[in-house]
Design a protein around this motif. Structure first.
Motif, PDB file in Angstrom:
ATOM      1  N   THR A   7       0.838  -1.199   0.000  1.00 60.18           N
ATOM      2  CA  THR A   7       0.000   0.000   0.000  1.00 60.18           C
ATOM      3  C   THR A   7       0.872   1.248   0.000  1.00 60.18           C
ATOM      4  O   THR A   7       1.988   1.238   0.501  1.00 60.18           O
ATOM      5  CB  THR A   7      -0.935   0.060   1.225  1.00 60.18           C
ATOM      6  N   THR A   8       0.333   2.316  -0.543  1.00 60.70           N
ATOM      7  CA  THR A   8       1.048   3.589  -0.533  1.00 60.70           C
ATOM      8  C   THR A   8       0.817   4.288   0.800  1.00 60.70           C
ATOM      9  O   THR A   8      -0.091   3.939   1.556  1.00 60.70           O
ATOM     10  CB  THR A   8       0.554   4.520  -1.663  1.00 60.70           C
ATOM     11  N   LYS A   9       1.608   5.304   1.043  1.00 58.51           N
ATOM     12  CA  LYS A   9       1.461   6.109   2.255  1.00 58.51           C
ATOM     13  C   LYS A   9       0.045   6.678   2.331  1.00 58.51           C
ATOM     14  O   LYS A   9      -0.600   6.624   3.379  1.00 58.51           O
ATOM     15  CB  LYS A   9       2.499   7.236   2.238  1.00 58.51           C
ATOM     16  N   PHE A  10      -0.457   7.202   1.222  1.00 55.02           N
ATOM     17  CA  PHE A  10      -1.783   7.812   1.236  1.00 55.02           C
ATOM     18  C   PHE A  10      -2.890   6.780   1.449  1.00 55.02           C
ATOM     19  O   PHE A  10      -3.899   7.087   2.074  1.00 55.02           O
ATOM     20  CB  PHE A  10      -2.019   8.640  -0.026  1.00 55.02           C
ATOM     21  N   GLU A  11      -2.704   5.577   0.975  1.00 57.41           N
ATOM     22  CA  GLU A  11      -3.683   4.515   1.240  1.00 57.41           C
ATOM     23  C   GLU A  11      -3.705   4.163   2.722  1.00 57.41           C
ATOM     24  O   GLU A  11      -4.771   3.962   3.306  1.00 57.41           O
ATOM     25  CB  GLU A  11      -3.379   3.270   0.406  1.00 57.41           C
ATOM     26  N   ARG A  12      -2.529   4.107   3.347  1.00 53.00           N
ATOM     27  CA  ARG A  12      -2.463   3.842   4.792  1.00 53.00           C
ATOM     28  C   ARG A  12      -3.089   4.988   5.573  1.00 53.00           C
ATOM     29  O   ARG A  12      -3.803   4.768   6.549  1.00 53.00           O
ATOM     30  CB  ARG A  12      -1.010   3.614   5.234  1.00 53.00           C
ATOM     31  N   TRP A  13      -2.830   6.233   5.148  1.00 53.26           N
ATOM     32  CA  TRP A  13      -3.423   7.393   5.807  1.00 53.26           C
ATOM     33  C   TRP A  13      -4.944   7.342   5.702  1.00 53.26           C
ATOM     34  O   TRP A  13      -5.649   7.590   6.672  1.00 53.26           O
ATOM     35  CB  TRP A  13      -2.917   8.680   5.184  1.00 53.26           C
ATOM     36  N   GLN A  14      -5.448   7.018   4.514  1.00 50.62           N
ATOM     37  CA  GLN A  14      -6.892   6.976   4.310  1.00 50.62           C
ATOM     38  C   GLN A  14      -7.538   5.884   5.152  1.00 50.62           C
ATOM     39  O   GLN A  14      -8.591   6.096   5.752  1.00 50.62           O
ATOM     40  CB  GLN A  14      -7.205   6.753   2.826  1.00 50.62           C
ATOM     41  N   GLU A  15      -6.892   4.735   5.229  1.00 49.73           N
ATOM     42  CA  GLU A  15      -7.412   3.643   6.061  1.00 49.73           C
ATOM     43  C   GLU A  15      -7.486   4.066   7.537  1.00 49.73           C
ATOM     44  O   GLU A  15      -8.478   3.831   8.222  1.00 49.73           O
ATOM     45  CB  GLU A  15      -6.522   2.412   5.909  1.00 49.73           C
ATOM     46  N   LYS A  16      -6.443   4.717   8.026  1.00 49.85           N
ATOM     47  CA  LYS A  16      -6.428   5.170   9.421  1.00 49.85           C
ATOM     48  C   LYS A  16      -7.471   6.266   9.639  1.00 49.85           C
ATOM     49  O   LYS A  16      -8.151   6.294  10.674  1.00 49.85           O
ATOM     50  CB  LYS A  16      -5.026   5.669   9.799  1.00 49.85           C
ATOM     51  N   TYR A  17      -7.617   7.151   8.677  1.00 50.56           N
ATOM     52  CA  TYR A  17      -8.619   8.217   8.763  1.00 50.56           C
ATOM     53  C   TYR A  17     -10.022   7.626   8.916  1.00 50.56           C
ATOM     54  O   TYR A  17     -10.784   8.036   9.788  1.00 50.56           O
ATOM     55  CB  TYR A  17      -8.525   9.101   7.520  1.00 50.56           C
ATOM     56  N   HIS A  18     -10.334   6.646   8.108  1.00 50.91           N
ATOM     57  CA  HIS A  18     -11.653   6.006   8.203  1.00 50.91           C
ATOM     58  C   HIS A  18     -11.828   5.290   9.534  1.00 50.91           C
ATOM     59  O   HIS A  18     -12.920   5.305  10.113  1.00 50.91           O
ATOM     60  CB  HIS A  18     -11.869   5.058   7.023  1.00 50.91           C
ATOM     61  N   HIS A  19     -10.769   4.688  10.033  1.00 48.09           N
ATOM     62  CA  HIS A  19     -10.813   4.050  11.355  1.00 48.09           C
ATOM     63  C   HIS A  19     -11.106   5.093  12.437  1.00 48.09           C
ATOM     64  O   HIS A  19     -11.936   4.874  13.324  1.00 48.09           O
ATOM     65  CB  HIS A  19      -9.487   3.328  11.639  1.00 48.09           C
ATOM     66  N   CYS A  20     -10.431   6.232  12.361  1.00 51.08           N
ATOM     67  CA  CYS A  20     -10.642   7.300  13.352  1.00 51.08           C
ATOM     68  C   CYS A  20     -12.063   7.848  13.267  1.00 51.08           C
ATOM     69  O   CYS A  20     -12.702   8.094  14.300  1.00 51.08           O
ATOM     70  CB  CYS A  20      -9.628   8.423  13.150  1.00 51.08           C
ATOM     71  N   LEU A  21     -12.568   8.041  12.069  1.00 49.71           N
ATOM     72  CA  LEU A  21     -13.937   8.533  11.914  1.00 49.71           C
ATOM     73  C   LEU A  21     -14.941   7.558  12.527  1.00 49.71           C
ATOM     74  O   LEU A  21     -15.868   7.975  13.236  1.00 49.71           O
ATOM     75  CB  LEU A  21     -14.272   8.754  10.436  1.00 49.71           C
TER      76      LEU A  21
END
Length: 142
Positions: A7-21
């Protein structure tokens, strides 16, 4: 863009963002910093259009120095309509080149107190990084 474990950095960021939401919407104690989470994520990933980018920086600064609350913002603004200076917005390639000290994957989610502290720390760091990126003199003070 480099991949890590497929996964790319931005894919990991997006996954974590959705987890936080999901965490914030399921637990009001986590939701206290929702306004900071969204603004910071959108700024760090360059998710705002030119029309909103400068205002988002201004708003984040005001939230962090407690000069406006989320409720006051809702009452005062219906959208980010003011203080735009589109030529000062960082381009996507500039965002990727910035050296972020902290990103969303550094936020700990095991308890609400640590989560809230981490989101505030991350928001402050992103604001400082953007201000020091060469746009420092163009960002309006809160």
């Amino acid at each position: 863009m480099k991949k890590f474990n497929g996964t790319t950095k931005f894919e990991r960021w997006q996954e974590k963002y959705h987890h936080c939401l999901a965490l914030e919407f399921s637990n009001p104690k986590y939701f206290k910093v929702h306004h900071l989470l969204v603004l910071t994520y959108m700024l760090q990933t360059n998710g705002y259009s030119d029309d909103y980018h400068t205002m988002a920086i201004h708003l984040l600064k005001n939230f962090l120095n407690n000069s406006i609350t989320p409720q006051e913002f809702k009452e005062k603004y219906h959208s980010f309509e003011t203080n735009q200076d589109n030529k000062n917005r960082l381009k996507n390639e500039d965002i990727e080149e910035l050296e972020w000290n902290i990103d969303i994957t550094d936020i700990r989610t095991d308890n609400e107190e640590q989560y809230c502290k981490d989101v505030v720390l991350w928001a402050n760091d992103v604001l400082i990084t953007i201000e020091n990126s060469g746009l420092k003199n163009n960002i309006r003070n809160g």
